[in-house]
Every structure is written in C-alpha cells, then in structure tokens.
Design a protein around this motif. Structure first.
Motif, short mmCIF file in Angstrom:
data_model
loop_
_atom_site.label_atom_id
_atom_site.label_comp_id
_atom_site.label_asym_id
_atom_site.label_seq_id
_atom_site.Cartn_x
_atom_site.Cartn_y
_atom_site.Cartn_z
N UNK A 4 -5.49 -2.35 2.67
CA UNK A 4 -4.29 -1.90 3.19
C UNK A 4 -3.09 -2.21 2.87
N UNK A 5 -2.27 -1.57 1.69
CA UNK A 5 -1.36 -2.43 1.54
C UNK A 5 -0.19 -1.02 0.69
N UNK A 6 0.89 -0.86 1.68
CA UNK A 6 2.34 0.18 1.36
C UNK A 6 3.39 -0.41 2.34
N UNK A 7 3.59 -1.90 2.21
CA UNK A 7 4.49 -2.56 2.92
C UNK A 7 4.42 -2.78 4.04
N UNK B 214 8.32 1.65 4.03
CA UNK B 214 7.84 0.60 3.55
C UNK B 214 8.58 0.24 1.93
N UNK B 215 9.57 -0.10 1.81
CA UNK B 215 9.73 -0.41 0.52
C UNK B 215 9.04 -1.14 0.15
N UNK B 216 8.79 -0.98 -1.23
CA UNK B 216 7.26 -0.88 -2.36
C UNK B 216 8.26 -2.37 -3.49
N UNK C 148 -9.33 -1.73 9.65
CA UNK C 148 -8.65 -1.29 8.52
C UNK C 148 -7.44 -2.18 9.60
N UNK C 149 -6.98 -3.08 8.15
CA UNK C 149 -5.97 -3.91 8.29
C UNK C 149 -4.26 -4.43 7.04
N UNK C 150 -3.45 -4.52 7.35
CA UNK C 150 -2.86 -4.58 5.85
C UNK C 150 -1.19 -5.89 6.62
N UNK D 202 6.72 6.62 2.46
CA UNK D 202 7.21 7.03 4.69
C UNK D 202 5.68 7.46 4.51
N UNK D 203 5.13 7.00 5.81
CA UNK D 203 4.09 7.91 6.31
C UNK D 203 4.36 8.49 7.68
#
Lengths: 328, 146
Positions: free
Chosen positions: A99-102, A302-304, A74-76, A320-321
């Motif tokens: 994946x993307x969430x900045x 993350x700032x989207x 899994x990579x972003x 945020x996660x």
C-alpha cells in the motif's frame, strides 16, 4: 468515511529503529536499534527492506507463531514501486498487499487490516511500514553526502520498521473505529514545508472523525498526529480553531516527540511512514498498558509528493487517515 | 477554507531564515577559500617555479582534490550545512556535487549508475556555464571589439 469495529484487537507490536531514533527520548522502548544506516547490507534500499523483515520476525517471535500461520501481510514504505516492502515480502512468503499513501501508510494498513479481520475475511493479519532516512534523501532530494542546505522548518525522515498484529482475540488494545480521509490540496508548493502541506488534511480528518462518531475532542486522552513537525503542529491548532471552531485538547505530534529537537540535527522533527508507529507502538502503547492513557486517536498524515510533479510547479496534495484505539 | 486564508496560516507559522547571518557566514567562509587559493598559488609559483598564471590551474586541482577527499570521508556535507554558499559557490562545491553523486550511484554500476548520474547536480552548472560564457563572450566582442 468512518467504520466502527466490535471485535478487532491490536494484539502485539514490534519496532526496529535507526541511529538517530536510538538517541532520541524513546530509545529504550524500541525492540531493536541500529547504530548506522547500512545494518550490514550493501545499499540503503536493501537496508530498508531489512527493517520490515526484522520487525516481522520480532513480532512473530513475540506472538509465538510461524509465518505460515499468518493469513495476510500489509506493508508500505516511501520507496518507488514499494521496493522495500516488496523485497521483504518476497523473503517472508506471507500473502501480501502493498500500500502507498506516503507517511499515512501506517494507519491505512491498520484500517485495511481491521476491516478484513472484523468481517472474517482473514483470521489474522500483520501490518508493517518502514522508512529510511538516507534512502528517502537519495530518492526525493539530493545525494546523501551532498548535504545541501535546507530551511529549518523541514523535517528529517525517520529510520525504522514497525509491525502490528491484528486478530479477533481479546488481547492488547481494541481498535474502536477508523476514518478514511480525503485528499486535500491547499496550493502549498514548498517541498520542505511538509507540515504546512499536511496540516489541513489532518484537521479535516480529525473533524470528520469527531462528527461521524458524535464525539467531543475531550473524549480522547491523546490525539496523536503523524509528522507535522513543531511548526505544522501550530498550523493545525490554528486551522482547527478558525475552520471548525475546535480547541485541540490533549493533542501532540509524533514528529515533535520522536527526537530530541534541541540537541539532535533534525530541523523541525521527524517524518516518514515509520514516524507515527515508532512513537505509537513504543511510548503510547507503554502508557496504554500502564493505564495512563485509555483512548487514543492516531492520525497519520501523508504528503503525496512526487519530484516530477513538483518540478512541473504543481502543488502537493496530502491525505490523513485516523484510527481510534481503546484499552480493553 | 479558502486556499489563500490557509496559506496565510502556513506563512504565519513558517519561520524565516536568518539571511543576514547566512550571508555573513558564506561571505567569510568564501573569502577564506579565496585566501587559501591565493596562498596556494603563491606557494606553487615560489617553490615549484611555476609561472603565476599557470599556478592557478594547480591551485584549482588541489582544491578539487581536497573537496572530493573530504566528501568521501564524510566531512564536507557537515561543512556545507554550516557554511552554505560559502563552500557551494567556489570550485569545491562543484567537486563536492559531482563526488557525492558518484558515491551515491556507484552501487548501481559503472555505466548506468556512476556514469549516468555523476552530473546529476552539476550538469546544469556546466550547461549554463557554457551558454553564459558564449553570451558574455559575444557581448564583449560586440562592445569592446576583438
């Protein structure tokens, strides 16, 4: 949403850093560092995908496995269409999810990986992220050599590639639980004030995590936020106090730690998907191995942000996660 | 939390820029650029026997060349970081904006990369330069006559 895990372990990690990080306080803890931004490649984008490639290679060497024995990668990253991850994945040939969430991609990857490993969908999994300062500057801001003036509360994208190896084998650090955050938009439009954009999302996720797990702030030896910077850090502390009446104890921010802010030209600290894991997989892991920290909550923010939407005068949403790690 | 209240927290901890200091640095550096230009014009008209009015063209070309060269060598962005508008507003800033975009996109090919992106930053300067020149030219004609 909070998930608890009984049987997922973060066995091993690897970090590759760029030149500014290599001059920072954790320089000796990275597996590999580069002294320029090209790493022997022709463009910044190819250089960034090399960061992921190398961090996975180093990780495979450490765990003594070949890429054919890995079930999932899994990579972003920050680049458009996740090019850095995609090109690295095309060379690696491991089944792959992009994946993307900045800048919250690192923890998002760990959450997806941990869920799949826990429920025996896969036996093992590698979660990577990367960011590259000049590649991000080129995409989100001005040409690199332009060096347009920036306010001092802006953050400096870190250059680095980080990978982590998850299995059900009892080794390394246990993944205890995770909280998936919601997207928050508090109407901040200043693209340079990422700390301000993300502090609310970070606060909300920490609060939800503590509520869902019925824990106090003091339960954690360290709560580490992703990339709020030295000013965003203060905003988060005040936000938690006024909104949730929680005094943040044992709290620190990876963006404020990764560079020597007084000596390096990095404005208010680091940012980018690699900022949190560069600190967590080097300094925090080191401390957990030595037994100085036993329970750590990583909150990647993350700032989207999208340049077209910012030009259309829309405010910037953020997410945020959180993932909680415990020493075995 | 209400958006307005949150924005209050953000504003409270967002440091203010020192505008007085930035303005002063830009004023001094921009002034020095003017002095440099004047010296070049004097030198060109004195030693090369170019009429003073035409020497300004040679002076501009020289400054553009120096700006582009320093951009390519990687010094100009650091200078801009310090002097800000003191170097962006003079002709050197325009040259720097074009040169840095050209350097950045050269690797994406001559037509789709360099050609299409060279005016990425400076394109708006040209557009609004031409428009405002037209407007002010018209105003001058209407007020002061031909």
């Amino acid at each position: 949403m909070t998930n608890e895990y009984n049987n997922v372990y973060l066995n091993c990690v690897s970090t590759v850093s760029g030149p500014y990080e290599a001059n920072g306080p954790f320089s000796k803890l990275y597996d590999k560092s580069y002294s320029d931004f090209y790493f022997g490649e022709k463009t910044f984008e190819i250089a960034e995908s090399k960061l992921i490639d190398e961090s996975v290679d180093i990780l495979l060497n450490k765990i003594g496995k070949t890429r054919f024995q890995i079930d999932l990668h899994i990579s972003g990253d920050l680049m458009n269409q996740l090019v850095s991850s995609n090109y690295a994945a095309s060379r690696l040939g491991i089944p792959y999810l992009g994946i993307y969430s900045a800048c919250a991609s690192s923890v998002e990857g760990l959450i997806i990986g941990a869920n799949m490993v826990e429920h025996k969908v896969v036996n093992n999994c590698i979660c990577s992220v990367s960011s590259h300062n000049t590649a991000a500057e080129k995409q989100f801001r001005y040409p690199v050599e332009y060096g347009g003036p920036k306010p001092r509360y802006t953050t400096f994208t870190t250059t680095g590639g980080c990978s982590a190896y998850l299995t059900r084998e009892k080794k390394g650090v246990r993944i205890d639980s995770s909280t998936i955050g919601t997207v928050t938009d508090m109407g901040i439009k200043d693209v340079y004030n990422m700390g301000g954009v993300m502090a609310c999302a970070c606060g909300d996720t920490i609060y939800k995590h503590l509520m869902n797990t019925k824990r106090e702030v003091g339960y954690y030896d360290l709560i580490l936020s992703g990339d709020l910077g030295i000013y965003g850090k203060k905003m988060l502390v005040e936000y938690m106090k006024t909104e949730y009446n929680i005094d943040l104890k044992n709290y620190d921010d990876a963006a404020s730690m990764i560079f020597d802010i007084d000596k390096q030209p990095v404005y208010a600290g680091g940012s980018g998907p690699a900022c949190l894991p560069l600190v967590a997989y080097s300094y925090v892991f080191d401390k957990m191995k030595k037994g100085e920290l036993s329970r750590v909550l990583l909150v990647a923010t993350g700032a989207l942000m999208n340049t077209s939407m910012v030009n259309q005068k829309l405010s910037i949403p953020s997410i945020a996660h959180a993932i909680s790690l415990e020493v075995i | 939390m209400e958006k307005r209240k949150y924005q209050g927290i953000v504003n409270k901890y967002t440091p203010k820029e020192n505008r007085m200091y930035n303005g002063l640095v830009a004023f001094v550096v921009g002034g020095l650029m003017g002095v440099l230009g004047e010296i070049l014009m004097e030198l060109y008209s004195y030693y090369l026997n170019i009429p003073y009015k035409e020497a300004s063209v040679f002076m501009i070309v020289t400054l553009i060349f120096i700006g582009c060269l320093l951009t390519c060598l990687g010094f100009f962005d650091r200078a801009v970081h310090f002097a800000k508008c003191g170097l962006i507003v003079p002709i050197t800033g325009f040259a720097h904006a074009m040169q840095s975009a050209a350097l950045e996109f050269r690797k994406e090919g001559m037509i789709m990369g360099l050609g299409a992106n060279m005016f990425k930053l400076s394109g708006s300067v040209i557009i609004f330069g031409v428009v405002s020149a037209y407007v002010f030219g018209l105003l001058r004609l209407l007020i002061m006559g031909a």
